[in-house]
Write a protein that holds these residues in place. Structure first.
Motif, PDB file in Angstrom:
ATOM      1  N   ASP A 147      38.125  46.036 -36.611  1.00 18.69           N
ATOM      2  CA  ASP A 147      39.244  45.213 -36.156  1.00 18.69           C
ATOM      3  C   ASP A 147      39.958  44.548 -37.334  1.00 18.69           C
ATOM      4  OD1 ASP A 147      38.692  45.877 -33.559  1.00 18.69           O
ATOM      5  OD2 ASP A 147      37.615  44.020 -33.094  1.00 18.69           O
ATOM      6  N   SER A 148      39.210  44.162 -38.353  1.00 23.50           N
ATOM      7  CA  SER A 148      39.818  43.507 -39.519  1.00 23.50           C
ATOM      8  C   SER A 148      40.770  44.458 -40.241  1.00 23.50           C
ATOM      9  CB  SER A 148      38.730  43.013 -40.477  1.00 23.50           C
ATOM     10  OG  SER A 148      37.895  44.086 -40.888  1.00 23.50           O
ATOM     11  N   GLU A 149      40.407  45.743 -40.306  1.00 21.22           N
ATOM     12  CA  GLU A 149      41.289  46.732 -40.925  1.00 21.22           C
ATOM     13  C   GLU A 149      42.534  46.955 -40.076  1.00 21.22           C
ATOM     14  OE1 GLU A 149      39.055  50.141 -43.086  1.00 21.22           O
ATOM     15  OE2 GLU A 149      37.759  49.548 -41.419  1.00 21.22           O
ATOM     16  N   TYR A 150      42.350  46.905 -38.772  1.00 21.66           N
ATOM     17  CA  TYR A 150      43.466  47.095 -37.845  1.00 21.66           C
ATOM     18  C   TYR A 150      44.501  45.989 -38.027  1.00 21.66           C
ATOM     19  CZ  TYR A 150      45.556  48.895 -33.517  1.00 21.66           C
ATOM     20  OH  TYR A 150      46.391  49.461 -32.597  1.00 21.66           O
ATOM     21  N   GLU A 151      44.023  44.766 -38.244  1.00 18.96           N
ATOM     22  CA  GLU A 151      44.922  43.631 -38.438  1.00 18.96           C
ATOM     23  C   GLU A 151      45.725  43.781 -39.730  1.00 18.96           C
ATOM     24  OE1 GLU A 151      42.385  40.241 -38.294  1.00 18.96           O
ATOM     25  OE2 GLU A 151      41.917  40.483 -36.156  1.00 18.96           O
ATOM     26  N   LYS A 152      45.133  44.361 -40.759  1.00 17.62           N
ATOM     27  CA  LYS A 152      45.846  44.585 -42.018  1.00 17.62           C
ATOM     28  C   LYS A 152      46.995  45.568 -41.840  1.00 17.62           C
ATOM     29  CE  LYS A 152      41.882  43.788 -45.082  1.00 17.62           C
ATOM     30  NZ  LYS A 152      40.961  44.427 -46.059  1.00 17.62           N
ATOM     31  N   ILE A 153      46.781  46.551 -40.992  1.00 13.71           N
ATOM     32  CA  ILE A 153      47.815  47.578 -40.770  1.00 13.71           C
ATOM     33  C   ILE A 153      49.070  46.968 -40.162  1.00 13.71           C
ATOM     34  CG2 ILE A 153      48.393  49.685 -39.500  1.00 13.71           C
ATOM     35  CD1 ILE A 153      45.368  50.329 -39.522  1.00 13.71           C
ATOM     36  N   PHE A 154      48.875  46.042 -39.224  1.00 15.47           N
ATOM     37  CA  PHE A 154      50.003  45.505 -38.469  1.00 15.47           C
ATOM     38  C   PHE A 154      50.257  44.031 -38.801  1.00 15.47           C
ATOM     39  CE2 PHE A 154      48.477  49.046 -35.816  1.00 15.47           C
ATOM     40  CZ  PHE A 154      49.649  49.789 -35.780  1.00 15.47           C
ATOM     41  N   LYS A 155      50.439  43.759 -40.092  1.00 21.49           N
ATOM     42  CA  LYS A 155      50.864  42.427 -40.473  1.00 21.49           C
ATOM     43  C   LYS A 155      52.270  42.199 -39.923  1.00 21.49           C
ATOM     44  CE  LYS A 155      48.176  41.843 -44.706  1.00 21.49           C
ATOM     45  NZ  LYS A 155      48.228  41.680 -46.184  1.00 21.49           N
ATOM     46  N   LYS A 156      52.598  40.977 -39.596  1.00 16.98           N
ATOM     47  CA  LYS A 156      53.872  40.644 -38.968  1.00 16.98           C
ATOM     48  C   LYS A 156      55.041  41.199 -39.769  1.00 16.98           C
ATOM     49  CE  LYS A 156      56.539  38.570 -35.959  1.00 16.98           C
ATOM     50  NZ  LYS A 156      56.617  39.018 -34.564  1.00 16.98           N
ATOM     51  N   GLU A 157      55.855  42.014 -39.109  1.00 21.74           N
ATOM     52  CA  GLU A 157      57.044  42.581 -39.743  1.00 21.74           C
ATOM     53  C   GLU A 157      58.259  41.739 -39.415  1.00 21.74           C
ATOM     54  OE1 GLU A 157      58.390  46.460 -39.332  1.00 21.74           O
ATOM     55  OE2 GLU A 157      57.402  47.029 -41.172  1.00 21.74           O
ATOM     56  N   LYS A 158      59.029  41.358 -40.437  1.00 23.68           N
ATOM     57  CA  LYS A 158      60.216  40.538 -40.205  1.00 23.68           C
ATOM     58  C   LYS A 158      61.259  41.289 -39.384  1.00 23.68           C
ATOM     59  CE  LYS A 158      59.651  37.771 -44.406  1.00 23.68           C
ATOM     60  NZ  LYS A 158      60.245  37.363 -45.708  1.00 23.68           N
ATOM     61  N   SER A 159      61.353  42.595 -39.594  1.00 24.21           N
ATOM     62  CA  SER A 159      62.383  43.381 -38.914  1.00 24.21           C
ATOM     63  C   SER A 159      61.975  43.787 -37.500  1.00 24.21           C
ATOM     64  CB  SER A 159      62.698  44.645 -39.724  1.00 24.21           C
ATOM     65  OG  SER A 159      61.533  45.452 -39.841  1.00 24.21           O
ATOM     66  N   SER A 160      60.693  43.607 -37.167  1.00 23.74           N
ATOM     67  CA  SER A 160      60.166  43.967 -35.838  1.00 23.74           C
ATOM     68  C   SER A 160      60.513  45.407 -35.475  1.00 23.74           C
ATOM     69  CB  SER A 160      60.720  43.004 -34.766  1.00 23.74           C
ATOM     70  OG  SER A 160      60.327  41.684 -35.033  1.00 23.74           O
ATOM     71  N   ARG A 161      60.300  46.311 -36.417  1.00 25.82           N
ATOM     72  CA  ARG A 161      60.602  47.723 -36.163  1.00 25.82           C
ATOM     73  C   ARG A 161      59.519  48.395 -35.328  1.00 25.82           C
ATOM     74  NH1 ARG A 161      61.220  50.910 -41.279  1.00 25.82           N
ATOM     75  NH2 ARG A 161      59.265  49.838 -41.762  1.00 25.82           N
ATOM     76  N   TYR A 162      58.309  47.904 -35.448  1.00 22.73           N
ATOM     77  CA  TYR A 162      57.202  48.468 -34.683  1.00 22.73           C
ATOM     78  C   TYR A 162      56.108  47.418 -34.551  1.00 22.73           C
ATOM     79  CZ  TYR A 162      55.005  49.164 -39.270  1.00 22.73           C
ATOM     80  OH  TYR A 162      54.470  48.971 -40.522  1.00 22.73           O
TER      81      TYR A 162
END
Length: 213
Positions: A147-162
């Protein structure tokens, strides 16, 4: 010798081009539209009075749903046994114009940079029921990750593209996608998939290698 008829002995009973098509559902900005019905085929059976009608739309939807089911049946047991992980995300098509190129970037650059090896994937176009926002559901198979690795993948994106969806909801979303209609951009495809039954030997420890360790 007379052969007994079975329920599968249907006979072709006609073909029709659909000219009076209903308006298709369009997403905001016209990015996605629902696939129209172009023709229908009719079949009859000597034992049954009713005519069975099959449209090109129905055939395409069945093919997509069969592929989603194959993906589910193949990878759900592996994920449950922590032999692989299936990353689930929503990619917004109004922000990312070429989703297929984005998937390549995500699998072979972003994940590789984090030391995560990716293999198969499947993508399904969708339109939000209320927002009408065009997006794609993307499921990517990787080596088993925490789960910790999963959180690294989806750090908050400013553009909210995905955005990433919690992995425990992945296979429920696959079932959800099977209920959705078919949506396309221009003359593109409503869904796509990489080869899903290529054995992920680089990701999965086989019984022999496990016992030898």
């Amino acid at each position: 010798m007379k052969t007994e008829l079975t329920p599968f002995d249907a006979e072709f009973a006609g073909f029709s081009i659909i000219t009076n098509r209903s308006p298709t559902i369009s997403s905001k900005g016209g990015t996605f539209t629902e696939v129209p019905i172009k023709y229908e085929r009719r079949f009859k059976h000597p034992y049954f009075p009713s005519i069975v009608t099959i449209t090109d739309y129905g055939s395409k939807k069945k093919k997509r749903n069969d592929s989603l089911q194959d993906f589910y049946d193949h990878y759900q047991p592996l994920a449950q046994n922590k032999l692989v992980s299936v990353i689930c995300m929503i990619v917004y098509a109004d922000k990312i114009k070429n989703v297929n190129d984005f998937i390549k970037y995500f699998k072979y650059k972003k994940l590789r940079k984090l030391g995560i090896k990716a293999t198969s994937h499947i993508r399904v176009n969708d339109i939000g029921d209320k927002s009408l926002r065009p997006h794609c559901h993307v499921f990517v198979v990787t080596k088993h990750i925490k789960d910790s690795e999963y959180e690294k993948i989806f750090k908050k994106e400013k553009s909210s593209r995905y955005k990433g969806i919690p992995m425990n909801k992945t296979f429920g979303l696959i079932k959800y996608c099977q209920k959705k209609e078919l949506y396309v951009k221009g003359n593109g495809k409503s869904w796509s998939a990489s080869p899903i039954f290529k054995q992920p030997t680089e990701l999965v420890k086989t019984n022999s290698s496990t016992s030898a360790s």
